[in-house]
Design a protein around this motif. Sequence first.
Motif, PDB file in Angstrom:
ATOM      1  N   ARG A  39       0.963  -1.258   0.239  1.00 16.36           N
ATOM      2  CA  ARG A  39       0.072   0.468  -0.281  1.00 16.36           C
ATOM      3  C   ARG A  39       0.970   0.917  -0.052  1.00 16.36           C
ATOM      4  O   ARG A  39       0.658   2.296  -0.882  1.00 16.36           O
ATOM      5  N   LEU A  40       1.753   1.506   1.123  1.00 20.04           N
ATOM      6  CA  LEU A  40       2.623   2.159   0.832  1.00 20.04           C
ATOM      7  C   LEU A  40       3.268   2.385  -0.374  1.00 20.04           C
ATOM      8  O   LEU A  40       3.924   3.651  -1.378  1.00 20.04           O
ATOM      9  N   ALA A  41       3.624   1.509  -1.071  1.00 20.64           N
ATOM     10  CA  ALA A  41       5.184   1.756  -2.576  1.00 20.64           C
ATOM     11  C   ALA A  41       3.974   2.140  -3.765  1.00 20.64           C
ATOM     12  O   ALA A  41       4.619   2.900  -4.101  1.00 20.64           O
ATOM     13  N   ARG A  42       2.578   2.089  -3.759  1.00 19.17           N
ATOM     14  CA  ARG A  42       1.801   2.646  -4.150  1.00 19.17           C
ATOM     15  C   ARG A  42       2.056   3.888  -4.189  1.00 19.17           C
ATOM     16  O   ARG A  42       1.858   4.685  -5.165  1.00 19.17           O
ATOM     17  N   ARG A  43       1.890   4.660  -3.310  1.00 22.52           N
ATOM     18  CA  ARG A  43       1.748   5.695  -3.106  1.00 22.52           C
ATOM     19  C   ARG A  43       3.591   6.481  -3.234  1.00 22.52           C
ATOM     20  O   ARG A  43       3.519   7.812  -3.292  1.00 22.52           O
ATOM     21  N   TRP A  44       4.206   5.740  -3.429  1.00 26.26           N
ATOM     22  CA  TRP A  44       5.583   6.839  -4.531  1.00 26.26           C
ATOM     23  C   TRP A  44       6.258   6.592  -5.693  1.00 26.26           C
ATOM     24  O   TRP A  44       6.852   6.526  -5.844  1.00 26.26           O
ATOM     25  N   LEU A  45       4.827   6.517  -5.987  1.00 35.54           N
ATOM     26  CA  LEU A  45       5.074   6.168  -7.703  1.00 35.54           C
ATOM     27  C   LEU A  45       4.242   7.391  -8.265  1.00 35.54           C
ATOM     28  O   LEU A  45       3.493   7.808  -7.631  1.00 35.54           O
ATOM     29  N   PRO A  46       4.980   8.641  -9.249  1.00 36.88           N
ATOM     30  CA  PRO A  46       6.272   7.240 -10.344  1.00 36.88           C
ATOM     31  C   PRO A  46       7.506   7.833  -9.538  1.00 36.88           C
ATOM     32  O   PRO A  46       7.417   9.358  -8.204  1.00 36.88           O
ATOM     33  N   GLY A  47       8.396   7.435  -9.093  1.00 42.44           N
ATOM     34  CA  GLY A  47       9.354   7.225  -9.048  1.00 42.44           C
ATOM     35  C   GLY A  47      10.234   5.655  -9.043  1.00 42.44           C
ATOM     36  O   GLY A  47       9.486   4.852  -9.644  1.00 42.44           O
TER      37      GLY A  47
ATOM     38  N   TRP B 222      18.421   0.961 -10.386  1.00 40.18           N
ATOM     39  CA  TRP B 222      16.551   1.823 -10.281  1.00 40.18           C
ATOM     40  C   TRP B 222      15.789   1.401 -10.369  1.00 40.18           C
ATOM     41  O   TRP B 222      15.568   0.940 -11.865  1.00 40.18           O
ATOM     42  N   ILE B 223      14.391   0.928  -9.458  1.00 40.60           N
ATOM     43  CA  ILE B 223      13.253   0.272 -10.131  1.00 40.60           C
ATOM     44  C   ILE B 223      12.341   0.612  -8.917  1.00 40.60           C
ATOM     45  O   ILE B 223      12.883   1.115  -8.059  1.00 40.60           O
ATOM     46  N   SER B 224      10.838   0.513  -9.625  1.00 42.92           N
ATOM     47  CA  SER B 224      10.025   0.816  -9.617  1.00 42.92           C
ATOM     48  C   SER B 224       9.571   0.556  -8.014  1.00 42.92           C
ATOM     49  O   SER B 224       9.812  -1.017  -7.731  1.00 42.92           O
ATOM     50  N   PRO B 225       9.764   0.931  -7.469  1.00 47.16           N
ATOM     51  CA  PRO B 225       8.772   0.542  -5.889  1.00 47.16           C
ATOM     52  C   PRO B 225       7.658  -0.786  -5.899  1.00 47.16           C
ATOM     53  O   PRO B 225       7.518  -1.101  -4.764  1.00 47.16           O
ATOM     54  N   HIS B 226       7.243  -0.433  -6.595  1.00 47.88           N
ATOM     55  CA  HIS B 226       6.315  -1.476  -6.369  1.00 47.88           C
ATOM     56  C   HIS B 226       6.410  -2.960  -7.309  1.00 47.88           C
ATOM     57  O   HIS B 226       5.550  -4.089  -7.296  1.00 47.88           O
ATOM     58  N   ARG B 227       8.058  -2.828  -7.390  1.00 41.22           N
ATOM     59  CA  ARG B 227       7.760  -4.630  -8.148  1.00 41.22           C
ATOM     60  C   ARG B 227       9.125  -5.075  -7.143  1.00 41.22           C
ATOM     61  O   ARG B 227       9.401  -5.925  -6.623  1.00 41.22           O
ATOM     62  N   LEU B 228       9.127  -4.404  -5.719  1.00 41.13           N
ATOM     63  CA  LEU B 228       9.164  -4.618  -4.572  1.00 41.13           C
ATOM     64  C   LEU B 228       8.763  -5.475  -3.605  1.00 41.13           C
ATOM     65  O   LEU B 228       7.465  -5.448  -3.195  1.00 41.13           O
ATOM     66  N   GLN B 229       9.843  -6.799  -2.736  1.00 41.87           N
ATOM     67  CA  GLN B 229       8.623  -7.088  -1.941  1.00 41.87           C
ATOM     68  C   GLN B 229       8.318  -7.620  -1.066  1.00 41.87           C
ATOM     69  O   GLN B 229       7.228  -7.115  -0.443  1.00 41.87           O
TER      70      GLN B 229
END
Length: 341
Positions: free
Chosen positions: A180-188, A295-302
């Motif tokens: 849920r938090l990772a989606r807030r960090w998009l785009p980034g 550099w990787i999109s946060p939503h790809r982190l587990q």
Amino acid sequence: MNGDAHTPKHAAILVLPHIRVQNANAISSPMTWGFPAITAFTGAMTALERRLGQDAGIGLYGVGIICHGFEAQVTTEGFTHAFRLTRNPVLHDGSVAAIVEEGRVHLDVTLVFEARISDAHRGDAERAALAERIAHELASMRIAGGSLMPPIAGSARRPTRPTLDLLPDEDEERSKLFKRLARRWLPGFALVSRDDLLEARLSDLKALNPNANVLDAWLDLSRWSSKAIMQPTTDEQAEVPKIDWITEPRPGWIVPIPVGFAALSDLQPPGTVKGARDTEVPFCFVETIWSTGQWISPHRLQDLDELIWEAQAPDEHGLYRCRNAYRPPNPVPDPTNVIAY
């Protein structure tokens, strides 16, 4: 931290979103430039914790960085880039001061801290107040030598308020919170460690040249390489063969990064080295050590561990190093994406 009421016991995640940094240091090491070094952010974390004091009831143990904006202060004409240098004031005798080469960059970053908080901050209101206090303290500090600027008034959907959330004990609930938090960090894009790519490239180079070393592998990963491929032709009269230039693919947005320091000397007693910045702590001469990042999109982190960088104490080899626990997904073999040497 003194006292049961102030001893950090509960795992938490502190998020300071969309921090605007002006004129941060863009020369991250003697061999790289661009985004500031990881040690600049772990150093800011340590300075922030010291400012808060022992009675704040929070301890910071690691930091993750998500970059939303990067504006290097360089010229953009032609193929050669140059830093935009500032003109320093004249000296007291009217002479022109020497120009010191410095690189600067404006950043928009989100900082994510792995933290532990005390029992006094388990409530929602107490955590919100502590997060606001931490953001207020950070606003008067510097990050990578850059000044922190007030947030720009924007869309209400863009999160700008700091948050401090307790991490659930159950793995499933913890994963839901992180997603849920990772989606807030998009785009980034989040910066993670890719030591595995460096080791794999070294193995490939050693298969071709037994004398290849880690520096060769690091330089090979740090550049874009093109090679000429001769295409078959049915025209026997053609004097010039057809050539196609192909750029070797890379497994993502790969960058060379400094990750810490290697000791060049033994620890010297406090105050014995002339010109040391702090005369109350031991002193050691060091040099930069490098590795490879992505550099990787946060939503790809587990999970949170894949985002957080931790500063480790020097080991038996004298390495002061920052480490990240990112685990790449198992690659699917693709014969069209094989790098041939």
